[in-house]
Scaffold this active site. Structure first.
Site, PDB file in Angstrom:
ATOM      1  N   SER A 261       7.281  -2.663  -1.175  1.00  0.00           N
ATOM      2  CA  SER A 261       7.222  -1.391  -0.485  1.00  0.00           C
ATOM      3  C   SER A 261       6.376  -0.394  -1.262  1.00  0.00           C
ATOM      4  O   SER A 261       6.248  -0.472  -2.474  1.00  0.00           O
ATOM      5  CB  SER A 261       8.623  -0.837  -0.240  1.00  0.00           C
ATOM      6  N   LYS A 262       5.815   0.501  -0.509  1.00  0.00           N
ATOM      7  CA  LYS A 262       4.868   1.470  -1.060  1.00  0.00           C
ATOM      8  C   LYS A 262       5.571   2.446  -1.993  1.00  0.00           C
ATOM      9  O   LYS A 262       6.639   2.948  -1.713  1.00  0.00           O
ATOM     10  CB  LYS A 262       4.238   2.228   0.105  1.00  0.00           C
ATOM     11  N   ARG A 263       4.979   2.677  -3.127  1.00  0.00           N
ATOM     12  CA  ARG A 263       5.525   3.704  -4.026  1.00  0.00           C
ATOM     13  C   ARG A 263       4.352   4.431  -4.637  1.00  0.00           C
ATOM     14  O   ARG A 263       3.218   3.959  -4.599  1.00  0.00           O
ATOM     15  CB  ARG A 263       6.411   3.071  -5.099  1.00  0.00           C
ATOM     16  N   PRO A 278       1.954  -2.977  -2.537  1.00  0.00           N
ATOM     17  CA  PRO A 278       1.654  -3.569  -1.236  1.00  0.00           C
ATOM     18  C   PRO A 278       0.359  -3.045  -0.619  1.00  0.00           C
ATOM     19  O   PRO A 278      -0.112  -3.590   0.370  1.00  0.00           O
ATOM     20  CB  PRO A 278       2.848  -3.150  -0.388  1.00  0.00           C
ATOM     21  N   ASP A 279      -0.210  -2.005  -1.196  1.00  0.00           N
ATOM     22  CA  ASP A 279      -1.373  -1.363  -0.590  1.00  0.00           C
ATOM     23  C   ASP A 279      -2.663  -2.075  -0.995  1.00  0.00           C
ATOM     24  O   ASP A 279      -3.038  -2.097  -2.161  1.00  0.00           O
ATOM     25  CB  ASP A 279      -1.416   0.105  -1.036  1.00  0.00           C
TER      26      ASP A 279
END
Length: 506
Positions: A261-263, A278-279
């Site tokens: 998940s994006k952080r 994830p990006d």
RNA sequence: GCCCCCAUCGUCUAGGGGUUAGGACACAGGAUUUUCGAUCCUGCAACAGGGGUUCGAAUCCCCUUGGGGGUGCCA
């Protein structure tokens, strides 16, 4: 054989997930492999989560990856528009058809009422906590209300949704290309909302309608969609349409097995233990090659199999060997180490001219852009097998463009001996005499000096490397000297002889 | 809770009744007396557990366990 048409149908959330890129890649590969068409469709029906610029960003990343659609927002196509937000009348038409044939109905329940129902708090809802055949008659909808009431509520502009009336006694059989046969009991499935109260369709209606209208032959998407397939199958049935073939891809996880998940991090090195970014753009920014990223994610869940042990693939090679039959069922963990290795492999295999093109912007920034292409090519030839990232070139190869400003301290301590200065000077004299400054002649000269002083070649080789490059590691010395050229080599050796002894005193 | 999916080295995986269970990354060691972050070689390391079926199961079936997905007027 019917023509292959596949689609990548992302919702623009603001960034491209590594798993989405893989879905796009598999769709693309499948289309190319089968002389099919690759469609990009933007699933932007969730207006509450609209993200400014997300679609542009998505398209930019896809273009960067070379996964350019044959039909999509940027390409003319016979099945547009390719934004679902621009197709609302179409969905309404089909929703209306379902209502008229009794397969769908209006529902007026408020969010609060739905929540009560789900938590089992509604007195009459003891039988179910989901909106389904058990409970629909006790909810507020056109099935439970009189025709007249419904007409009045609609006329009054009361907010409503359209729900699919899921039959209670059906078994839906899914034949998934990757997973094989999967069964679902319709009793487990609720009356899916098809049209939301803001007038936009839900994914379920929109994707079925669009896949049919756009003549999609194969739906290739993430496993998270598997459990909604029966809803989709039922919709195809209601419309008397033939459902496309389906392939549900395994998920991709963090190294610790959790969902990616994006952080908010600024570099890959800042990632918490066991996590991965994830990006996709993070990897681009980190300097990974497009082909390496594509290669790495292609291998997460797919392999050429059966005696084929190839690991490094160009996109062309992927197209040649890709097949849905060889896609795995189980989820995979994204491995940064392997990506790094692949990046190195791709760099090492890259044509020198192509690598030079990649390097040019950086060379300009460094001010190292006044050398000949021939010179660059020779330097690249020496260095390219040693690069993990393109930018390593500027670090590992700095001395090809400017004199070393410092010498690696550890190397100096280990390699620079009392007699080194004299050996350097004598080596200078020898090479100065050379008519042709090539690796073979240089080596011969060096060996001669070594022999004269009865020392091993290493006694000269290592100090020379240090003097000339500042590093204790690098390409083979004789090739390195040849590329540098006599003049610069002698100049640097002389300077080193002056400077290094003083450095060692400190 | 309920439904669905999944399960081979740390990781990605090959193998789908009889294999010394193969490869790749990572890691460790060695070679290269010209270093090394390059290159080559070697090593370490796996069939989740239990029942069946079978002459024989990593492979087929069932159960358990573990992981994951879904269960939204998100996609």
């Amino acid at each position: 054989m019917a023509s292959v048409r596949v689609r990548f149908a992302p919702s623009p959330t603001g960034f491209v997930h590594i798993g989405s890129l893989r879905t796009a890649l598999y769709n693309y590969l499948f289309a190319r492999r089968n002389n099919g068409v690759f469609v990009l469709r933007i699933e932007d029906t969730d207006r509450t989560r609209y993200v400014e610029g997300a679609t542009e960003n998505l398209i930019r990343v896809l273009n960067w990856a070379g996964l350019v659609p044959d039909e999509g927002p940027e390409q003319e196509g016979p099945y547009g528009p390719y934004f679902q937000s621009q197709r609302t009348e179409i969905y309404h038409r089909y929703a209306q058809e379902l209502i008229e044939s009794g397969r769908a109905y209006y529902a007026f329940d408020t969010p609060e009422e739905l929540e009560s129902m789900r938590s089992g708090k509604l007195p009459q809802s003891a039988s179910s906590t989901r909106y389904n055949f058990l409970i629909r008659d006790s909810m507020c909808n056109s099935l439970s209300l009189s025709h007249r009431d419904v007409e009045r509520m609609l006329a009054d502009g009361m907010p409503y949704v359209v729900r699919l009336k899921m039959p209670a006694d059906r078994i839906f059989n899914v034949e998934d290309i990757i997973r094989g046969h999967v069964e679902f009991d319709s009793k487990e499935i609720d009356d899916q909302v098809l049209i939301k109260s803001d007038g936009y369709p839900t994914y379920h209606l929109a994707n079925v309608v669009d896949d049919h209208l756009m003549q999609i032959s194969h739906v290739i998407r993430g496993e998270e969609w598997l459990s909604s397939v029966p809803k989709h199958l039922y919709l195809y049935e209601c419309f008397s349409w033939q459902a496309p073939k389906m392939a549900h891809l395994p998920l991709i996880f963090n190294p610790d097995g959790t969902k990616m998940s994006k952080r908010d991090i600024t570099s890959l090195a800042d990632l918490p233990e066991g996590k991965v970014d994830p990006d996709v753009e993070s990897y681009i920014r980190a300097g990974f090659e497009r082909d390496a990223i594509l290669n790495a994610i292609a291998l997460l869940g797919w392999n050429p199999g059966d005696g084929h042990e190839q690991e490094v693939f160009s996109v062309t090679e992927l197209i040649e060997s890709f097949g849905l039959e060889r896609v795995n069922k189980s989820a995979a963990i994204f491995d940064l180490q392997k990506l790094r290795w692949l990046n190195k492999e791709h760099l090492g295999r890259m044509d020198e001219g192509d690598l030079l093109e990649r390097l040019k912007p950086g060379l300009a920034i460094k001010g190292w852009d006044r050398f000949s292409d021939d010179y660059y090519t020779r330097v690249i030839g020496l260095l390219k097998s040693r690069l993990s990232f393109v930018n390593d070139f500027f670090e590992y190869g700095a001395y090809f463009f400017q004199d070393p400003s410092e010498y690696e301290e550890k190397g100096l301590k280990k390699r620079w001996k009392a007699q080194s200065a004299n050996l350097m000077l004598e080596f200078c004299q020898e090479i100065d005499k050379l008519k042709s400054f090539n690796a073979g002649a240089i080596e011969e000269a060096l060996r001669q000096v070594a022999e004269r002083h009865d020392v091993g070649g290493g006694q000269i080789i290592h100090p020379v490397r240090l003097a000339v490059s500042g590093f204790s590691v690098g390409p083979g010395l004789f090739d390195l000297l040849e590329v540098l050229g006599k003049e610069r080599v002698i100049k640097r050796l002389k300077k080193a002889v002056e400077v290094i002894p003083a450095l060692l005193q400190q």
